[in-house]
Design an enzyme around this catalytic site. Structure first.
Site, mmCIF file in Angstrom:
data_model
loop_
_atom_site.group_PDB
_atom_site.id
_atom_site.type_symbol
_atom_site.label_atom_id
_atom_site.label_comp_id
_atom_site.label_asym_id
_atom_site.label_seq_id
_atom_site.Cartn_x
_atom_site.Cartn_y
_atom_site.Cartn_z
ATOM 1 N N GLU A 184 7.713 36.564 -53.138
ATOM 2 C CA GLU A 184 8.767 36.996 -54.063
ATOM 3 C C GLU A 184 9.132 35.876 -55.033
ATOM 4 O O GLU A 184 9.195 34.701 -54.644
ATOM 5 C CB GLU A 184 10.044 37.384 -53.301
ATOM 6 C CG GLU A 184 9.866 38.481 -52.276
ATOM 7 C CD GLU A 184 9.925 39.879 -52.864
ATOM 8 O OE1 GLU A 184 10.247 40.004 -54.065
ATOM 9 O OE2 GLU A 184 9.658 40.831 -52.109
ATOM 10 N N THR A 185 9.373 36.264 -56.266
ATOM 11 C CA THR A 185 9.963 35.367 -57.260
ATOM 12 C C THR A 185 11.260 36.006 -57.746
ATOM 13 O O THR A 185 11.278 37.185 -58.124
ATOM 14 C CB THR A 185 9.013 35.136 -58.440
ATOM 15 O OG1 THR A 185 7.833 34.467 -57.986
ATOM 16 C CG2 THR A 185 9.687 34.275 -59.511
#
Length: 262
Positions: A47-48
């Site tokens: 995830e970013t």
């Protein structure tokens, strides 16, 4: 060209190389969605998180290398760590606007406490392809956003093997498959798998605990619980059930700070 700050932070741990790594990108205004998705692909972690300031706090969004997510626990915790530790935020609570509504994160000593929606899983039927993909058959099958598969023991959770070629035949976006059982030195343990994702097994999954906490709170008849995710990196979560909300707490450690050049 412009430089944009980037942090990589390990969530649900107080050590680098443990917990779940997330990249965090502070912005003044939103980039195009495709640019944010490309950044998430380039970062190569599960995830970013991207956020912009608002009048009351921050607007937070999460991207995997494939899609935008509706909720992500470890990247929210990593974002709070970034705001508190690197951006000099002086208050003890952060308010996030998100696709899952309003979320708050409090600084509680060395822990960050996230206030998330509670998602009680309900009995369901396991798709045959998921059953075939797992080396051990679950005792109970439940579902909320994710399939929640309950097993007899912590050893079952450790020993489960997944046939990715089978699991990838089903699309559960934005959900996944969480396997769980009573823990030996904690209240419950889990592992989490996401079909068709770049990273099949997520190291520590905060959002899955939106369902795990109400289930185990009800089963164990206790409000406060300690959880472990039994991935290779591992992670510890301190949990509490509050009516239609759950509190999920953990530590975080910065691994990298740098910049993106666009």
């Amino acid at each position: 060209m412009k430089n944009i700050d980037l942090y990589q932070i390990d969530a649900f741990t107080d050590q680098v190389f443990k917990g779940n790594p997330a990249c965090v990108v502070p912005l003044e205004s939103w980039l195009e969605d495709q640019v944010m998705l490309n950044i998430a692909k380039e970062n190569g972690v599960a995830e970013t998180a991207f956020f912009i300031p608002t009048e009351k706090g921050f607007h937070l969004r999460w991207f995997t290398p494939e899609i935008e997510m509706d909720l992500c626990g470890h990247a929210t915790l990593a974002t709070a760590h970034c705001i508190f530790e690197h951006l000099g935020f002086e208050e003890d609570q952060i308010l996030f606007e998100s696709n899952s509504g309003l979320l708050t994160v409090k600084r509680m000593g060395h822990l960050y406490q996230m206030d998330f929606p509670s998602r009680m899983p309900m009995p369901d039927t396991l798709p045959a392809i998921i059953g075939e993909a797992l080396s051990i058959e679950p005792k109970w099958v439940l579902k909320s956003r994710d399939f929640v598969l309950v097993y007899d023991s912590e050893e079952d959770i450790k020993n489960i093997r997944v046939d990715r070629s089978l699991l990838d035949q089903i699309n559960l976006d934005p959900g996944g498959v969480v396997v769980t059982a009573l823990g030996k030195d904690c209240d419950f343990v889990s592992r989490y798998f996401t079909p068709q994702a770049s990273i099949l097994e997520d190291p520590v999954t905060g959002s899955a605990h939106c369902s795990l906490i109400p289930y185990w709170s009800n089963r164990l008849e206790k409000k406060k619980l300690k959880a472990r995710q039994l991935s290779e990196r591992g992670g510890v979560l301190f949990c509490e059930q509050l009516h239609d909300r759950v509190l999920i707490s953990g530590s975080a450690k910065t691994y990298l700070s740098g910049s993106i050049v666009l």
